[in-house]
Each structure stands twice: as C-alpha cells, then as structure tokens.
Design a protein around this motif. Structure first.
Motif, PDB file in Angstrom:
ATOM      1  N   ASN A  57      -8.397   0.047   0.657  1.00  0.00           N
ATOM      2  CA  ASN A  57      -8.705  -0.662  -0.588  1.00  0.00           C
ATOM      3  C   ASN A  57     -10.024  -0.203  -1.203  1.00  0.00           C
ATOM      4  O   ASN A  57     -10.658  -0.912  -1.972  1.00  0.00           O
ATOM      5  N   THR A  72       0.080   3.713  -6.741  1.00  0.00           N
ATOM      6  CA  THR A  72      -1.172   3.749  -7.500  1.00  0.00           C
ATOM      7  C   THR A  72      -2.253   4.424  -6.673  1.00  0.00           C
ATOM      8  O   THR A  72      -2.510   4.017  -5.540  1.00  0.00           O
ATOM      9  N   THR A  78      -9.179   2.276 -10.441  1.00  0.00           N
ATOM     10  CA  THR A  78      -8.076   1.389 -10.041  1.00  0.00           C
ATOM     11  C   THR A  78      -8.498   0.355  -9.005  1.00  0.00           C
ATOM     12  O   THR A  78      -7.663  -0.403  -8.507  1.00  0.00           O
ATOM     13  N   ALA A  80     -10.056  -2.540  -8.930  1.00  0.00           N
ATOM     14  CA  ALA A  80      -9.784  -3.965  -9.138  1.00  0.00           C
ATOM     15  C   ALA A  80      -8.335  -4.286  -8.790  1.00  0.00           C
ATOM     16  O   ALA A  80      -8.042  -5.273  -8.095  1.00  0.00           O
ATOM     17  N   ASP A  81      -7.400  -3.449  -9.236  1.00  0.00           N
ATOM     18  CA  ASP A  81      -5.986  -3.648  -8.942  1.00  0.00           C
ATOM     19  C   ASP A  81      -5.704  -3.453  -7.460  1.00  0.00           C
ATOM     20  O   ASP A  81      -5.001  -4.258  -6.834  1.00  0.00           O
ATOM     21  N   ARG A  84      -6.764  -6.372  -5.266  1.00  0.00           N
ATOM     22  CA  ARG A  84      -5.872  -7.534  -5.354  1.00  0.00           C
ATOM     23  C   ARG A  84      -4.650  -7.336  -4.473  1.00  0.00           C
ATOM     24  O   ARG A  84      -4.081  -8.307  -3.969  1.00  0.00           O
ATOM     25  N   ARG A  85      -4.243  -6.088  -4.282  1.00  0.00           N
ATOM     26  CA  ARG A  85      -2.983  -5.801  -3.593  1.00  0.00           C
ATOM     27  C   ARG A  85      -3.149  -5.569  -2.103  1.00  0.00           C
ATOM     28  O   ARG A  85      -2.179  -5.717  -1.346  1.00  0.00           O
ATOM     29  N   PHE A 113     -11.216 -12.960  -8.706  1.00  0.00           N
ATOM     30  CA  PHE A 113     -10.193 -12.227  -9.452  1.00  0.00           C
ATOM     31  C   PHE A 113      -9.759 -12.964 -10.723  1.00  0.00           C
ATOM     32  O   PHE A 113      -8.807 -12.553 -11.382  1.00  0.00           O
TER      33      PHE A 113
END
Length: 252
Positions: A57, A72, A78, A80-81, A84-85, A113
């Motif tokens: 991450n 991704t 990227t 921030a995305d 979250r994942r 978030f």
C-alpha cells in the motif's frame, strides 16, 4: 461471449528494494494473488517479508519493479485509492492504537478517508462486532489484554473496508487462547488475505496457499500442505514445524 478478465487482487513483478544503507531487502519478487485467496508469506527473520508487505500500500517505494492492486499501479498519484483498498495490520498494536478510546481508534482511519456521521458510526460498530470488542468501545486501548489489542488493531483496518487485508506476524506474543480468538476472527473476514509470518502452524490454520520468501526472492509457491511437508525445503530456508505437528491434508 466472455466478459473482461478480472485483474488479480495483487500482482508484484520484479520488485526490488534497496534500503539507504545499501541492504538489498527484495531482489526481484514476483507474486500474484487472486481475489478472495488466503495466502501465507513465509520465511525466516530478515527474509524480506515485511518489506514486501510495506510495498502493497505504498508505505515503501520500489527501487525497481511494479506492484498493482486490482490492476491499479501503486505510485504516488494512486496512494489515496490504494490505501483505501489495502489494509495493513502491523505486528505491534502500538503502531495503530493511539487514541483515548478503542472506538476513537477504530473511527480514525475511515474518518481520515472522509467518512462522516451515521456511516462512520456504523463502520465502527461493524468493525468492533467483527472482532468481538463491542463492549470495550469506550475503554482505553492501554487497558486491553494483548489479544484484545491485536483485535482492536485489526478493527481499525476493517473499519476502512479494505478489499485486501495484510497481517504482519499476527500471532506474535499471543497466548494460546488469544491466538485462537484472532484466528477465528480472521477466518470469518470476507477479504483477500495475506498473512506474513514465520509461524508455520498459524499459517496452515488460516491459509490454503503459501509462498516462501528468503534472501529477498520467492523460493517456493504452492499449496501450504505441500510446502510444509517438504522437510528439506523448510530446512534450507530456516523454517521448522513444531514437533508432532500434523500437516493439513496429509496422512501422518
């Protein structure tokens, strides 16, 4: 007609990481994890397991190679995305528990978030229920047992509703009851799960597939029962099963 091919949950290709002091922690790791898989990343201390985890991450930036999460790429634009994942649960709960109460700790991540109001409260309730800590919501994390603290740290990640859960040495320093409670909790979570550990029995309890990492590369990948039944493989990479341990799916 067939639909589009779904990208794997995690795809790591040629991943290399060299620390500022020149230590080569990862020397070209290739790893693919499908959505919904539970994979153990095994290896001795210093093998590069935690360094690999921190790339998933974007805590660490690759010296070379790529990491993709659901297709991704992990890069600065990227992050921030990706964060979250992919939820990381660190070995030391102190890295994730720092607020006055357990509930505030669990709320911290999703609030960061942008989650607010009723949805934030609902996420905190769900996460605490999942880890069986609802009754401890208003307590200070410092007053929890070691096992409760480990589950509270897990709840801080679950409240962010990650697609991928990565646990670093989850069984470390836990007594047998706390180990079992945490394993039962993790087994009930519906997410792609990567367990980074050198605790072979715990890995076997939670995962069907394992990879062995040593000297910064993947040296074996397959069904966990097959890897744990290969005494020569384990010995070559400084791994050892407890005496009398029954290998999952094998007749002893």
């Amino acid at each position: 007609m067939t639909g589009p091919i779904e990208a794997p949950a995690v795809r790591v290709e040629g991943l290399r990481h060299v620390y500022p002091d020149g230590h080569v922690a990862l020397a070209g790791v290739d790893l693919t994890v499908g959505a919904g898989e539970r994979v153990a990343v095994l290896g001795p201390n210093g093998a590069g397991k935690t360094t690999l985890m921190l790339h998933l991450n974007g805590v660490l930036e690759a010296t070379a190679g790529t990491v993709h999460i659901g297709g991704t790429p992990v890069r600065r634009t990227t992050l921030a995305d990706i964060r979250r994942r992919v939820g990381l649960v660190f070995q030391d709960p102190d890295d994730q528990l720092f607020m006055p109460t357990v509930a505030q700790d669990v709320a911290f991540g999703p609030a960061n978030f942008g989650v607010r109001g009723d949805e934030l409260a609902a996420r905190v309730r769900r996460a605490l229920m999942t880890v069986s800590l609802t009754d401890e919501a208003d307590r200070s994390p410092t007053h929890l047992s070691a096992g409760q603290r480990r589950r509270a740290a897990l709840a801080t990640v679950l409240a962010c509703e990650p697609e991928i859960l990565v646990l670093d040495e989850p069984s470390a320093n836990l007594d047998p009851v706390a180990r079992r409670e945490l394993a039962e909790t993790v087994a009930g979570i519906d997410a792609t799960t990567i367990v980074v550990t050198h605790d072979l029995p715990y890995a076997a309890q939670l995962c069907e597939r394992a990879v062995i990492v040593d000297a910064g590369v993947v040296v074996a990948d397959g069904p966990i029962g097959d890897l744990l039944s290969d005494a020569d493989l384990l010995a070559a990479h400084r791994l050892e099963l407890p005496w009398g341990f029954a290998i999952p799916g094998k007749i002893t």
